[in-house]
Every structure is written in structure tokens, then in C-alpha cells.
Design a protein around this motif. Structure first.
Motif, short mmCIF file in Angstrom:
data_model
loop_
_atom_site.label_atom_id
_atom_site.label_comp_id
_atom_site.label_asym_id
_atom_site.label_seq_id
_atom_site.Cartn_x
_atom_site.Cartn_y
_atom_site.Cartn_z
N ARG A 99 0.85 -0.92 0.14
CA ARG A 99 -0.21 -0.04 0.19
C ARG A 99 0.78 1.24 0.17
N GLN A 100 2.02 1.34 0.73
CA GLN A 100 2.86 2.32 0.69
C GLN A 100 3.60 2.67 -0.30
N ASP A 101 4.05 1.46 -0.93
CA ASP A 101 4.69 1.52 -2.36
C ASP A 101 3.73 2.26 -3.48
N LEU A 102 2.58 1.80 -3.43
CA LEU A 102 1.47 2.36 -4.53
C LEU A 102 1.17 3.71 -4.23
N GLN A 103 1.14 4.14 -2.77
CA GLN A 103 0.84 5.57 -2.84
C GLN A 103 1.99 6.33 -3.09
N ALA A 104 3.09 5.85 -2.87
CA ALA A 104 4.44 6.90 -3.13
C ALA A 104 4.59 6.57 -4.84
N ALA A 105 4.35 5.78 -5.36
CA ALA A 105 4.22 5.74 -6.79
C ALA A 105 3.11 6.64 -7.35
N GLN A 106 1.99 6.50 -6.90
CA GLN A 106 1.00 7.50 -7.35
C GLN A 106 1.22 8.93 -7.16
N ILE A 107 2.00 9.21 -5.95
CA ILE A 107 2.41 10.70 -5.82
C ILE A 107 3.36 11.09 -6.63
N GLN A 108 4.25 10.08 -7.06
CA GLN A 108 5.50 10.53 -7.90
C GLN A 108 5.06 10.76 -9.37
#
Length: 335
Positions: A84-93
């Protein structure tokens, strides 16, 4: 699913764990990740289905399966959180990259608008008269015969109407030929003393040429008070001319005729070695004062009017009135 031994339950838990880890690692959206959590760890998920078989085990085997189930559950929850954290970070990027501005790229130019020479001339005239204590008044473009002619001492059979032939509508109304109608409307609702200036577009049936247009603009002024004389009118006009042209130009008043003023005069200024007519003026005719309920034995007034196009042409050295209406950018960019 039918599970009858502890070894079978353990095998199913391990298989569930491996399957879930692979699925979690492959998801690409937060919505997919949430659906996996429900499928494996929800109340009706696969883990709950396996644990329902614990009731068939002996009491001494249940703690062992319970501990293994908690281990599997905690492991999957940790992996779900990391993903979840990885996907959120990728989405923000991705959002940052999509919204990033390249400050080294040239900007998109948007040219600034400019005031049209007619509007600029009107603003200049109004600034002068407001500075002299006048209020700006406006009125409708479509007028009645009464306000445009009759109340201004121009009855139906008056020959002066030929000078202001206009456009008539099927209902009997007309397009105003001057902003003098604004003066009548204002006097009907205000008591003296009054000092107003009325700008606006007016209409007359005229042949269009270098100095005439069927649609043009006027600014008219009106002052009504006790004891006003022609000297007050002359002083006002001279001060306006001085401020408008920025110099003490020679000014002369020639006797003329308007149905709504008596006496009446044309105002000429000496411009580039010749006399140029710029305004009409006069003392308000007593019949006009009576039409709005003023007593001409108590009050007197003066009025004056100018064509905005004429002033704009003089100020900017324009040779043809039609240039003001053609919207030719080659011409308008000069102002």
C-alpha cells in the motif's frame, strides 16, 4: 473444502500464504490491493474458511493451528501495508511528474488589451467633468418620442426633427438621437441644484462618410440651479477645453439654434491654424424646465454636448471616422 487433519490445515495455510504473497506483489492499484485484503483476510475470506475447520481438530492441536494462522495473517497484513505504501508513493510521484512545470521553457504570451480610442476619449471627458463636480448619469438607448423630442421642446411638427432623423421601431419607440433624453429623465426624479454629465451611444439616419456615422457617441452636460448665466456656461466650457487639450486654445462662441436651448451657440477652437467646431451649447429653454416641473422663474440652467468621435479624431490626428469602427488591428495598435 473438507479438511480432516492438522497436516492438511497446515498445508492449506502455507499454500494460502504463498498464493497471497504472489498476488499482493503483482497488484498495481490501491483498489486491487484492497480487494485482495478482503479476499484473503476478510470475514468471508479464504483464511476464515480454513479456520472454520479447526472445530474438527482435537483440543491439543487447535493452539498449534491458531498460532500458525496468526503468523500467516500477520505476515500478509505486513505485506499488504508495504505494498500500500509503495503504491501510494508511486501514485504521488506520477502526479508530481505529470504536474511538474519546466521553468526553462518559454512562457505562453498573452497580449494585453488596450483601451479603444473612443473609450479612452470618453474616460478623459468624464474625468474632467467629475473633477468639476458633475455626476455621471445614463439612460436607455431605446426611447419614447416624448423623452427624445417632445420634452425637449421639439413637438411632432417641429422642423428641427429633420436634423435628427432616426430609426423608428414598430411599437412607436425609437433609437435615441442624443443623450439629452437622459437629462429629462434625471430632472424628473431629482430636484435642483443638479450637475450631471451623460455619455452614451446615439443613432441617426445619416450617410456614412469620412466625418459622419449613423452610430456615434455623445457626452452631454447639464447644470440647473438658481442664478446660472451664460457666463457660467462659457467659464465651464473654456475650463473643459483647457483641460481636454492641455493648452489655452483660442475659443469662440458662435450664435446657433437648438430647440431645447435659448440662447444657443456653437463652440469653436483654433486648432492647427483654423477654427474647428467641437461643441454645441446654450441656456436651457424655459419650456424644457416646465416639462420636468421646474419653475423657470426660479431656476435657470445650461447644457452642452460634444461628439466623442470628433474629439478622438482631433486628439489622435485621425483622418476618417470609419477607422474607429473597422477593428483593424494595424490601426488600433497605435493607441
Amino acid at each position: 473444502m473438507t479438511i480432516t487433519s492438522i497436516s492438511q490445515i497446515e498445508s492449506e495455510l502455507h499454500l494460502l500464504q504463498q498464493e497471497a504473497k504472489i498476488a499482493i506483489a503483482q497488484v498495481t492499484t490501491l483498489a486491487q490491493l484492497e480487494q485482495l485484503r478482503i479476499d484473503y483476510l476478510g470475514k468471508k475470506g479464504k483464511l476464515s474458511q480454513i479456520l472454520r475447520e479447526m472445530g474438527k481438530l482435537s483440543p491439543q492441536d487447535r493452539p498449534r493451528i491458531g498460532a500458525l494462522a496468526n503468523e500467516v495473517k500477520e505476515g500478509l497484513q505486513e505485506q499488504l501495508e508495504r505494498q500500500r505504501q509503495d503504491l501510494q508513493a508511486a501514485q504521488i510521484q506520477a502526479q508530481l511528474e505529470a504536474e511538474t512545470l519546466d521553468v526553462t521553457m518559454p512562457g505562453v504570451g498573452r497580449p494585453l488589451g488596450r483601451i479603444h480610442p473612443l473609450n479612452g476619449t470618453i474616460d478623459r471627458v468624464l474625468d474632467i467633468f467629475v473633477g468639476l463636480g458633475y455626476k455621471v448619469a445614463t439612460g436607455p438607448h431605446v426611447e419614447t418620442d416624448y423623452y427624445n423630442f417632445e420634452a425637449l421642446n421639439t413637438p411632432a411638427d417641429h422642423p428641427a426633427r429633420d436634423m435628427q432623423d432616426t430609426f423608428y421601431l414598430p411599437d412607436g419607440n425609437l433609437l435615441r438621437t442624443h443623450t439629452s433624453s437622459v437629462q429629462i429623465r434625471y430632472m424628473e426624479t431629482h430636484e435642483p441644484p443638479i450637475r450631471i454629465v451623460a455619455p452614451g451611444r446615439v443613432y441617426r439616419r445619416d450617410t456614412v462618410d469620412a466625418t459622419h456615422s449613423a452610430v456615434f457617441h455623445q457626452v452631454e452636460l447639464l447644470a440647473v440651479d438658481r442664478g446660472l448665466t451664460f457666463n457660467d456656461l462659457k467659464g465651464t466650457i473654456k475650463e473643459f477645453i483647457r483641460q481636454m487639450f492641455g493648452a489655452e486654445l483660442p475659443v469662440r462662441f458662435r450664435a446657433s439654434y437648438f430647440p431645447f436651448t435659448e440662447p444657443s451657440a456653437e463652440v469653436d477652437v483654433q486648432w492647427q491654424g483654423k477654427w474647428l467646431e467641437v461643441m454645441g451649447c446654450g441656456m436651457v429653454d424655459p419650456n424644457v424646465l416646465k416639462a420636468v416641473g421646474y419653475d423657470p422663474e426660479i431656476y435657470t440652467g445650461f447644457a452642452a454636448g460634444l461628439g466623442v468621435e470628433r474629439f478622438a479624431m482631433v486628439l489622435h490626428q485621425i483622418d476618417d471616422i470609419r477607422r474607429l469602427y473597422n477593428s483593424d488591428l494595424r490601426f488600433l495598435r497605435q493607441f
